[in-house]
Design a protein around this motif. Structure first.
Motif, PDB file in Angstrom:
ATOM      1  N   ALA A 195      39.607  36.242 -38.739  1.00 44.87           N
ATOM      2  CA  ALA A 195      38.198  36.381 -38.331  1.00 44.87           C
ATOM      3  C   ALA A 195      37.305  36.538 -39.562  1.00 44.87           C
ATOM      4  N   HIS A 225      33.259  41.220 -52.708  1.00 47.69           N
ATOM      5  CA  HIS A 225      32.544  40.064 -52.162  1.00 47.69           C
ATOM      6  C   HIS A 225      31.236  39.893 -52.922  1.00 47.69           C
ATOM      7  N   PHE A 252      33.397  48.410 -46.028  1.00 46.93           N
ATOM      8  CA  PHE A 252      33.282  47.458 -44.926  1.00 46.93           C
ATOM      9  C   PHE A 252      34.587  46.708 -44.676  1.00 46.93           C
TER      10      PHE A 252
HETATM   11  C1  LIG Z   1      41.353  34.429 -47.202  1.00 54.47           C
HETATM   12  C2  LIG Z   1      39.989  33.827 -46.968  1.00 54.47           C
HETATM   13  C3  LIG Z   1      39.855  32.767 -46.083  1.00 54.47           C
HETATM   14  C4  LIG Z   1      38.594  32.182 -45.863  1.00 54.47           C
HETATM   15  N1  LIG Z   1      38.513  31.114 -44.986  1.00 54.47           N
HETATM   16  C5  LIG Z   1      37.306  30.561 -44.737  1.00 54.47           C
HETATM   17  C6  LIG Z   1      37.189  29.476 -43.809  1.00 54.47           C
HETATM   18  O1  LIG Z   1      38.184  29.028 -43.204  1.00 54.47           O
HETATM   19  N2  LIG Z   1      35.964  28.938 -43.593  1.00 54.47           N
HETATM   20  C7  LIG Z   1      34.840  29.411 -44.230  1.00 54.47           C
HETATM   21  O2  LIG Z   1      33.747  28.873 -43.995  1.00 54.47           O
HETATM   22  N3  LIG Z   1      34.923  30.453 -45.115  1.00 54.47           N
HETATM   23  C8  LIG Z   1      36.126  31.031 -45.372  1.00 54.47           C
HETATM   24  N4  LIG Z   1      36.209  32.086 -46.271  1.00 54.47           N
HETATM   25  C9  LIG Z   1      35.003  32.543 -46.959  1.00 54.47           C
HETATM   26  C10 LIG Z   1      34.248  33.647 -46.181  1.00 54.47           C
HETATM   27  O3  LIG Z   1      33.754  33.133 -44.958  1.00 54.47           O
HETATM   28  C11 LIG Z   1      33.115  34.116 -47.085  1.00 54.47           C
HETATM   29  O4  LIG Z   1      33.623  34.749 -48.231  1.00 54.47           O
HETATM   30  C12 LIG Z   1      32.043  34.964 -46.442  1.00 54.47           C
HETATM   31  O5  LIG Z   1      30.955  35.081 -47.379  1.00 54.47           O
HETATM   32  C13 LIG Z   1      32.465  36.395 -46.129  1.00 54.47           C
HETATM   33  O6  LIG Z   1      33.216  36.434 -45.024  1.00 54.47           O
HETATM   34  P1  LIG Z   1      33.811  37.826 -44.499  1.00 54.47           P
HETATM   35  O7  LIG Z   1      34.589  37.495 -43.293  1.00 54.47           O
HETATM   36  O8  LIG Z   1      34.488  38.562 -45.585  1.00 54.47           O
HETATM   37  O9  LIG Z   1      32.451  38.589 -44.108  1.00 54.47           O
HETATM   38  P2  LIG Z   1      32.109  40.119 -43.804  1.00 54.47           P
HETATM   39  O10 LIG Z   1      33.327  40.948 -43.710  1.00 54.47           O
HETATM   40  O11 LIG Z   1      31.192  40.121 -42.647  1.00 54.47           O
HETATM   41  O12 LIG Z   1      31.346  40.569 -45.129  1.00 54.47           O
HETATM   42  C14 LIG Z   1      30.218  39.868 -45.634  1.00 54.47           C
HETATM   43  C15 LIG Z   1      29.442  40.801 -46.574  1.00 54.47           C
HETATM   44  O13 LIG Z   1      28.772  41.788 -45.791  1.00 54.47           O
HETATM   45  C16 LIG Z   1      29.204  43.102 -46.140  1.00 54.47           C
HETATM   46  N5  LIG Z   1      29.295  43.819 -44.863  1.00 54.47           N
HETATM   47  C17 LIG Z   1      30.257  43.703 -43.932  1.00 54.47           C
HETATM   48  N6  LIG Z   1      29.955  44.458 -42.840  1.00 54.47           N
HETATM   49  C18 LIG Z   1      28.758  45.051 -43.102  1.00 54.47           C
HETATM   50  C19 LIG Z   1      27.895  45.937 -42.395  1.00 54.47           C
HETATM   51  N7  LIG Z   1      28.214  46.373 -41.169  1.00 54.47           N
HETATM   52  N8  LIG Z   1      26.729  46.337 -42.994  1.00 54.47           N
HETATM   53  C20 LIG Z   1      26.405  45.918 -44.231  1.00 54.47           C
HETATM   54  N9  LIG Z   1      27.179  45.074 -44.969  1.00 54.47           N
HETATM   55  C21 LIG Z   1      28.337  44.652 -44.401  1.00 54.47           C
HETATM   56  C22 LIG Z   1      30.534  42.914 -46.830  1.00 54.47           C
HETATM   57  O14 LIG Z   1      30.822  43.982 -47.724  1.00 54.47           O
HETATM   58  C23 LIG Z   1      30.299  41.584 -47.548  1.00 54.47           C
HETATM   59  O15 LIG Z   1      29.579  41.767 -48.735  1.00 54.47           O
HETATM   60  C24 LIG Z   1      37.449  32.685 -46.528  1.00 54.47           C
HETATM   61  C25 LIG Z   1      37.582  33.757 -47.435  1.00 54.47           C
HETATM   62  C26 LIG Z   1      38.834  34.324 -47.652  1.00 54.47           C
HETATM   63  C27 LIG Z   1      38.987  35.457 -48.627  1.00 54.47           C
END
Ligand SMILES: Cc1cc2nc3c(=O)[nH]c(=O)nc-3n(C[C@H](O)[C@H](O)[C@H](O)COP(=O)(O)OP(=O)(O)OC[C@H]3O[C@@H](n4cnc5c(N)ncnc54)[C@H](O)[C@@H]3O)c2cc1C
Length: 326
Positions: free
Chosen positions: A125, A172, A184
């Motif tokens: 996710a 990140h 987070f």
């Molecule tokens: C193993 C891996 C696989 C990936 N696969 C894909 C893929 O298939 N397709 C694609 O498009 N991208 C992919 N990505 C990239 C990813 O979608 C991006 O890095 C995106 O910018 C962050 O996603 P996340 O799920 O970590 O986001 P989140 O966990 O939502 O975090 C995003 C940012 O918000 C901050 N944050 C989180 N929750 C909160 C909150 N409640 N309040 C304030 N700040 C908060 C976090 O610290 C972070 O800085 C992948 C990355 C990794 C490491």
């Protein structure tokens, strides 16, 4: 809401699709498990290449394979079809990446349902990045989700799914500092994610410090597997492009080595860069194994050759047909 989306995973004998954590804990203790990341193919030629890599990896028995999700659902139908084929036509255990960006909650539910229909119950996710300009302003879909944590909850509420999330050894790129980043990540894990897969990194210390931070923040969540992602570099140009969007950095000494190997001709010396890339990836894996990493997850770009060479140097042998580039 709890639906019975995932009921389709029962195979008649009552057994369900294994979770990634189950797979890792049942792996042979004599050999570290490994896994590989594929990307959705853009056309028929790329799809044929993907299948050559799939069949090559199948012979070595990865713990799981993951399929990335195109930004905002580009290539969505192909992604679902190909991931479904991995579940139905191979011996591999697929993990489907799913990103929240650009989707309403209803669309996300439909995607999870489409995966469940094909027997896929392991989902990574993610929030995703803004399409077009990944480093641009993040905009939440008006009927969508704001953070990956919410997607973890949504998927878990839809049925018997096993959810993983992303983690970032160097933080990140939108996180103001590592403390915020850890907080987070721990929230995503507490929301029900069972493990995380890291962003690529080139200094194992970053991975070890991430592990320490999560344990220090929350011992229970810190006990969940943090799976390191490794990218064997085969081209300096494409490595730089991938790094640009990852928030990870090449350590200066490694960058200098790669630049020297690439040479100053009009075309980089791919063979020399590849040799450095594979040597460095192998050394990183050796250290990760020594430090007790739960699994080695390789970015493959849908080629088997470079990853298989690293595995072979680690003593995990694989036979490949001759015509497998990269
Ligand atoms: C193993 C891996 C696989 C990936 N696969 C894909 C893929 O298939 N397709 C694609 O498009 N991208 C992919 N990505 C990239 C990813 O979608 C991006 O890095 C995106 O910018 C962050 O996603 P996340 O799920 O970590 O986001 P989140 O966990 O939502 O975090 C995003 C940012 O918000 C901050 N944050 C989180 N929750 C909160 C909150 N409640 N309040 C304030 N700040 C908060 C976090 O610290 C972070 O800085 C992948 C990355 C990794 C490491």
């Amino acid at each position: 809401m709890t639906s019975d989306f995932a009921r389709g995973t029962e195979d008649g004998s009552g057994s369900r699709t294994p979770s990634i954590v189950d797979r890792l804990s049942s792996a042979r203790s004599s050999r570290i498990p490994f896994s590989v990341e594929f990307s959705p193919p853009r056309d028929a030629e790329a799809e044929a290449r993907l299948w050559r890599a799939v069949r090559a990896f199948e012979r070595l028995g990865p713990a799981f394979v993951s399929m990335t999700y195109g930004a905002g659902g580009s290539t969505r139908d192909r992604t679902v079809r190909v991931t479904g084929q991995l579940a139905e036509e191979t011996t591999l255990l697929p993990v489907a990446h799913l990103t929240a960006v650009g989707h309403s909650v209803d669309e996300l539910r439909a995607m999870v349902g489409a995966y469940a229909d094909r027997g896929i119950t392991n989902i990574l996710a993610l929030r995703g990045d803004p399409p077009g300009n990944p480093l641009g302003e993040w905009e939440r879909h008006p009927e969508g989700l704001g953070y990956a944590e919410e997607l973890v909850r949504l998927v878990r509420d839809l049925g018997d799914f096993h959810v993983g999330v992303a983690s970032f050894p160097e933080g990140h790129y939108r996180s103001p500092d590592l403390e915020h980043d850890t907080r987070f990540l721990v929230r995503k894990l507490s929301a029900g994610a069972e493990y995380s897969i890291t962003q690529m990194f080139f200094d194992v210390e970053h991975y070890l410090r991430l592990r320490d931070r999560v344990v220090a923040f929350d011992a229970e969540q810190g006990a969940k597997p943090i799976i390191p992602e490794i990218m064997p570099i085969t081209s300096l140009r494409s490595a730089r492009r991938s790094l640009e969007l990852s928030g990870s950095k090449l350590p200066p000494a490694l960058e200098q080595r790669l630049v020297r190997a690439a040479g100053d001709g009009p075309e980089e010396n791919r063979a020399a860069v590849r040799e450095v890339g594979i040597e460095v990836a192998t050394e990183m894996c050796e250290r990760l194994i020594a430090e007790g990493a739960p699994c080695l997850h390789f970015i493959t770009l849908n080629f088997a050759r470079a990853t298989s060479e690293v595995l072979s140097r680690l003593g995990i042998e694989m036979q490949l047909p001759a015509a497998q580039p990269a």
